[in-house]
Design a protein around this motif. Structure first.
Motif, PDB file in Angstrom:
ATOM      1  N   CYS A 103       0.835  -1.206   0.000  1.00 43.02           N
ATOM      2  CA  CYS A 103       0.000   0.000   0.000  1.00 43.02           C
ATOM      3  C   CYS A 103       0.870   1.256   0.000  1.00 43.02           C
ATOM      4  O   CYS A 103       0.516   2.277  -0.597  1.00 43.02           O
ATOM      5  N   ASN A 104       2.006   1.140   0.661  1.00 42.57           N
ATOM      6  CA  ASN A 104       2.896   2.296   0.738  1.00 42.57           C
ATOM      7  C   ASN A 104       3.355   2.733  -0.646  1.00 42.57           C
ATOM      8  O   ASN A 104       3.346   3.927  -0.972  1.00 42.57           O
ATOM      9  N   ILE A 105       3.724   1.754  -1.479  1.00 44.48           N
ATOM     10  CA  ILE A 105       4.208   2.151  -2.808  1.00 44.48           C
ATOM     11  C   ILE A 105       3.065   2.645  -3.702  1.00 44.48           C
ATOM     12  O   ILE A 105       3.302   3.227  -4.753  1.00 44.48           O
ATOM     13  N   CYS A 106       1.834   2.409  -3.253  1.00 46.07           N
ATOM     14  CA  CYS A 106       0.673   2.923  -4.011  1.00 46.07           C
ATOM     15  C   CYS A 106       0.179   4.254  -3.442  1.00 46.07           C
ATOM     16  O   CYS A 106      -0.893   4.735  -3.833  1.00 46.07           O
ATOM     17  N   GLY A 107       0.919   4.816  -2.471  1.00 47.11           N
ATOM     18  CA  GLY A 107       0.563   6.161  -2.006  1.00 47.11           C
ATOM     19  C   GLY A 107      -0.113   6.240  -0.652  1.00 47.11           C
ATOM     20  O   GLY A 107      -0.736   7.257  -0.331  1.00 47.11           O
ATOM     21  N   ALA A 108       0.018   5.190   0.186  1.00 47.13           N
ATOM     22  CA  ALA A 108      -0.657   5.207   1.489  1.00 47.13           C
ATOM     23  C   ALA A 108      -0.217   6.385   2.361  1.00 47.13           C
ATOM     24  O   ALA A 108      -1.014   6.950   3.110  1.00 47.13           O
ATOM     25  N   GLU A 109       1.060   6.751   2.258  1.00 50.88           N
ATOM     26  CA  GLU A 109       1.543   7.869   3.096  1.00 50.88           C
ATOM     27  C   GLU A 109       0.804   9.160   2.739  1.00 50.88           C
ATOM     28  O   GLU A 109       0.529   9.984   3.611  1.00 50.88           O
ATOM     29  N   ASP A 110       0.492   9.333   1.477  1.00 56.04           N
ATOM     30  CA  ASP A 110      -0.249  10.536   1.063  1.00 56.04           C
ATOM     31  C   ASP A 110      -1.674  10.510   1.608  1.00 56.04           C
ATOM     32  O   ASP A 110      -2.238  11.551   1.958  1.00 56.04           O
ATOM     33  N   VAL A 111      -2.249   9.306   1.691  1.00 59.69           N
ATOM     34  CA  VAL A 111      -3.595   9.167   2.269  1.00 59.69           C
ATOM     35  C   VAL A 111      -3.553   9.518   3.752  1.00 59.69           C
ATOM     36  O   VAL A 111      -4.417  10.239   4.257  1.00 59.69           O
ATOM     37  N   VAL A 112      -2.536   9.027   4.442  1.00 58.75           N
ATOM     38  CA  VAL A 112      -2.384   9.347   5.871  1.00 58.75           C
ATOM     39  C   VAL A 112      -2.277  10.860   6.051  1.00 58.75           C
ATOM     40  O   VAL A 112      -2.962  11.455   6.895  1.00 58.75           O
TER      41      VAL A 112
END
Ligand code: FES
Length: 173
Positions: A103-112
């Protein structure tokens, strides 16, 4: 969509009030009949406590241990293992975001980041000033093909993007 009231009774600083009385005790007794041992009812018994108090304090763990014939240390070990149990008061809405590698490489940090901004919680694990939101990161939620998955209370929401966050948060206001 579930909107649950989460009282923030602080069992650590006030005179302790037993959780398992009245209807809650009745629910526990029903639970106990479903399992071959009292220990087997530990997870749902803890869930009952959290539903009543909004979180599970050390005093609550001691009470659960006494009721189920376990040690407080054993109960604490279980509470600290699962992210679904809160060891301190949290917001009315508890948000869990998967930030494990897929999920991180799919942008999870941006969602957080978008969730922290939209809710006003500002940092992970903190509660927003209005008491409504707590956001945490969690390990794999089992929906790796639908990044980024987010749990808001008991609602599982797949494919969350930063662009969807504001609308999502509005739905729970
Ligand atoms: S890695 Fe995010 S759901 Fe599995």
């Amino acid at each position: 969509m579930s909107v649950s009231a989460r009282p923030t009774h602080d069992a650590e600083t006030e005179q302790y009030q037993t959780v398992f009385t009245g209807k809650v005790l009745e629910k526990l007794q029903v639970l106990l009949e479903r399992y071959p041992t009292k220990q087997g009812a530990l997870l749902p018994a803890l869930w009952l406590v959290q539903q009543q108090r909004g979180w599970i304090s050390d005093r609550n763990m001691t009470e659960v241990a006494a009721v189920l014939g376990l040690t407080p240390a054993y109960v604490k070990g279980v509470v600290t293992f699962y992210t679904m149990y809160h060891q301190h008061p949290v917001g009315q809405h508890f948000v869990q975001v998967c930030t494990t590698s897929p999920c991180n490489i799919c942008g999870a940090e941006d969602v957080v980041h978008a969730l922290l901004q939209a809710t006003g919680a500002k940092e992970l694990g903190a509660t927003s000033p209005d008491g409504k939101w707590t956001v945490i990161e969690v390990e794999c939620l089992g929906a790796c093909g639908f990044a980024t998955p987010v749990l808001i209370d008991d609602d599982f929401i797949e494919s969350v993007t930063p662009e969807r966050v504001a609308e999502l948060v509005r739905k729970y206001q």
